[in-house]
Design a protein around this motif. Structure first.
Motif, PDB file in Angstrom:
ATOM      1  N   ALA A 102       0.827  -1.204   0.000  1.00  0.00           N
ATOM      2  CA  ALA A 102       0.000   0.000   0.000  1.00  0.00           C
ATOM      3  C   ALA A 102       0.863   1.257   0.000  1.00  0.00           C
ATOM      4  O   ALA A 102       1.835   1.353   0.746  1.00  0.00           O
ATOM      5  CB  ALA A 102      -0.918  -0.005   1.223  1.00  0.00           C
ATOM      6  N   SER A 103       0.518   2.206  -0.857  1.00  0.00           N
ATOM      7  CA  SER A 103       1.273   3.459  -0.940  1.00  0.00           C
ATOM      8  C   SER A 103       0.424   4.530  -1.589  1.00  0.00           C
ATOM      9  O   SER A 103      -0.290   4.271  -2.572  1.00  0.00           O
ATOM     10  CB  SER A 103       2.558   3.278  -1.753  1.00  0.00           C
ATOM     11  N   ARG A 104       0.503   5.750  -1.052  1.00  0.00           N
ATOM     12  CA  ARG A 104      -0.191   6.879  -1.656  1.00  0.00           C
ATOM     13  C   ARG A 104       0.401   7.233  -3.012  1.00  0.00           C
ATOM     14  O   ARG A 104      -0.247   7.907  -3.831  1.00  0.00           O
ATOM     15  CB  ARG A 104      -0.078   8.093  -0.728  1.00  0.00           C
ATOM     16  N   ALA A 105       1.626   6.799  -3.264  1.00  0.00           N
ATOM     17  CA  ALA A 105       2.275   7.118  -4.536  1.00  0.00           C
ATOM     18  C   ALA A 105       1.793   6.223  -5.674  1.00  0.00           C
ATOM     19  O   ALA A 105       2.072   6.520  -6.842  1.00  0.00           O
ATOM     20  CB  ALA A 105       3.790   6.987  -4.396  1.00  0.00           C
ATOM     21  N   PRO A 247       3.893   8.609   6.285  1.00  0.00           N
ATOM     22  CA  PRO A 247       3.901  10.077   6.401  1.00  0.00           C
ATOM     23  C   PRO A 247       3.181  10.768   5.252  1.00  0.00           C
ATOM     24  O   PRO A 247       2.810  11.934   5.359  1.00  0.00           O
ATOM     25  CB  PRO A 247       5.392  10.410   6.402  1.00  0.00           C
ATOM     26  N   THR A 248       2.983  10.053   4.152  1.00  0.00           N
ATOM     27  CA  THR A 248       2.268  10.611   3.012  1.00  0.00           C
ATOM     28  C   THR A 248       0.757  10.584   3.213  1.00  0.00           C
ATOM     29  O   THR A 248       0.020  11.062   2.353  1.00  0.00           O
ATOM     30  CB  THR A 248       2.626   9.833   1.734  1.00  0.00           C
ATOM     31  N   TYR A 290       6.201   9.719  -6.011  1.00  0.00           N
ATOM     32  CA  TYR A 290       6.383   9.778  -4.563  1.00  0.00           C
ATOM     33  C   TYR A 290       6.615  11.213  -4.110  1.00  0.00           C
ATOM     34  O   TYR A 290       6.076  11.661  -3.093  1.00  0.00           O
ATOM     35  CB  TYR A 290       7.551   8.892  -4.138  1.00  0.00           C
ATOM     36  N   ARG A 291       7.415  11.942  -4.867  1.00  0.00           N
ATOM     37  CA  ARG A 291       7.691  13.339  -4.504  1.00  0.00           C
ATOM     38  C   ARG A 291       6.393  14.140  -4.475  1.00  0.00           C
ATOM     39  O   ARG A 291       6.182  14.985  -3.598  1.00  0.00           O
ATOM     40  CB  ARG A 291       8.681  13.940  -5.506  1.00  0.00           C
ATOM     41  N   ALA A 297       1.253  16.149   1.415  1.00  0.00           N
ATOM     42  CA  ALA A 297       0.843  15.870   2.797  1.00  0.00           C
ATOM     43  C   ALA A 297       1.491  16.896   3.726  1.00  0.00           C
ATOM     44  O   ALA A 297       2.720  16.904   3.889  1.00  0.00           O
ATOM     45  CB  ALA A 297       1.245  14.449   3.183  1.00  0.00           C
ATOM     46  N   ALA A 298       0.690  17.755   4.344  1.00  0.00           N
ATOM     47  CA  ALA A 298       1.225  18.873   5.128  1.00  0.00           C
ATOM     48  C   ALA A 298       2.168  18.441   6.253  1.00  0.00           C
ATOM     49  O   ALA A 298       3.249  19.027   6.398  1.00  0.00           O
ATOM     50  CB  ALA A 298       0.072  19.713   5.678  1.00  0.00           C
TER      51      ALA A 298
END
Length: 322
Positions: A102-105, A247-248, A290-291, A297-298
């Motif tokens: 799982a990844s937000r990227a 953290p994302t 990813y960047r 994400a604040a």
């Protein structure tokens, strides 16, 4: 009872790990089931293949003899399956088979890959187990896998895969209810969460062991809950639990995401590919995706600012061939 390849594979796993518990995890089965299977194998052969003790399982002389014959058979069967699947994939035409934890990227990465490789069908498989994804790449069922490695819990990378480090150490933040007392701080101390229920998904490779190690090092022993992170989210917003998070992660109105002081929890983000896959192109698009999510994400953006963004998002300069 006749010996099958799966029985030989189980015997090799027990010998390699030296433990029924570790072998069961590697094989994706419960320890009682593996213990029963070993007992049936030994009963069928009429001899003990492993000696059990406090230090684990060790092959008996007869067990070593059997393993010397079993290993080539298991390797040949794995090669046969891999080569057949690879041939079938070639017959299906151009395609890219992507695996990921799982990844937000992930959504941005897939979008970029489709733009960079027009006409190429991009398939996706998401799994909580990084080790399972790497085995699938080695078996020829995936071309590439984006995985995370929990600090202190190294992944078992099959031979022949080529990998690159995306982020050498990504800090893990903690998610909590918006009205949690600790949410008023920009950085949270672990001891401030000692009385909370922590929720962790034990099926994620290394996550339970990594969290337990960090909590123990902090001298706290909070109550733990086991479950998937969809369940965790519903409990977190009610104030019934806190949980480690990427953290994302984008904070919700009813949930706060905060970094932990000293960043005690960390993972390494890795990209592994089979031979022949366009690793450089895959890596470049993943790094860009990813960047994007990291800076969106604040809490993570602020963390990166404090650390120095270039250093925080630096990647390994060398490829790793395992």
């Amino acid at each position: 009872m006749e010996l099958e390849v799966r029985h030989l594979r189980a015997l090799c796993a027990i010998a390699d790990t030296g433990s029924l518990h570790k072998a069961a995890r590697q094989l994706g089965m419960s320890q009682p089931s593996l213990t029963t299977q070993l007992r049936r194998i030994e009963n069928s052969l009429g001899a003990e293949l492993f000696s059990r003790g406090r230090t684990g399982c060790r092959p008996t002389p007869l067990g070593r003899s059997l393993l010397s014959r079993a290993r080539p058979l298991v390797a040949d069967m794995a090669a046969l399956v891999t080569e057949t699947r690879a041939a079938a994939a070639r017959e299906d035409g151009p395609g890219l088979r992507v695996g990921s934890t799982a990844s937000r990227a992930l959504p941005g990465w897939l979008r970029r890959l489709r733009q960079r490789l027009p006409g190429t069908e991009v398939g996706l498989r998401v799994d909580v187990s990084a080790n399972a994804l790497l085995r699938t790449v080695a078996a020829g069922q995936l071309d590439v896998a984006f995985v995370h490695e929990v600090e202190g819990c190294p992944l078992r990378v099959p031979e022949g895969l080529t990998g690159r480090v995306l982020v050498a150490r990504e800090p893990q933040f903690v998610s909590m209810a918006r009205d949690h007392p600790a949410a008023a701080r920009t950085v949270v101390d672990l001891v401030d969460l000692a009385a909370d229920h922590w929720m962790v998904d034990p099926t994620v490779d290394g996550e339970w062991d990594g969290l337990r190690r960090v909590l123990g090092a902090a001298g706290i022993d909070p109550p733990l809950l086991h479950g998937d992170y969809h369940t965790a989210a519903s409990l977190i917003v009610l104030g019934e639990a806190v949980a480690p998070c990427q953290p994302t992660s984008v904070p919700r109105e009813d949930m706060a995401v905060r970094p932990l002081r000293g960043d005690p929890l960390g993972v390494r983000l890795l990209l592994y590919a089979r031979p022949g896959a366009p690793l450089d192109a895959l890596y470049a698009e993943l790094a860009a995706a990813y960047r994007e999510v990291a800076l969106r994400a604040a809490p993570y953006r602020e963390w990166l600012r404090r650390q120095g963004e270039t250093a925080a998002l630096s990647v390994g300069p060398c490829m790793m061939t395992v």
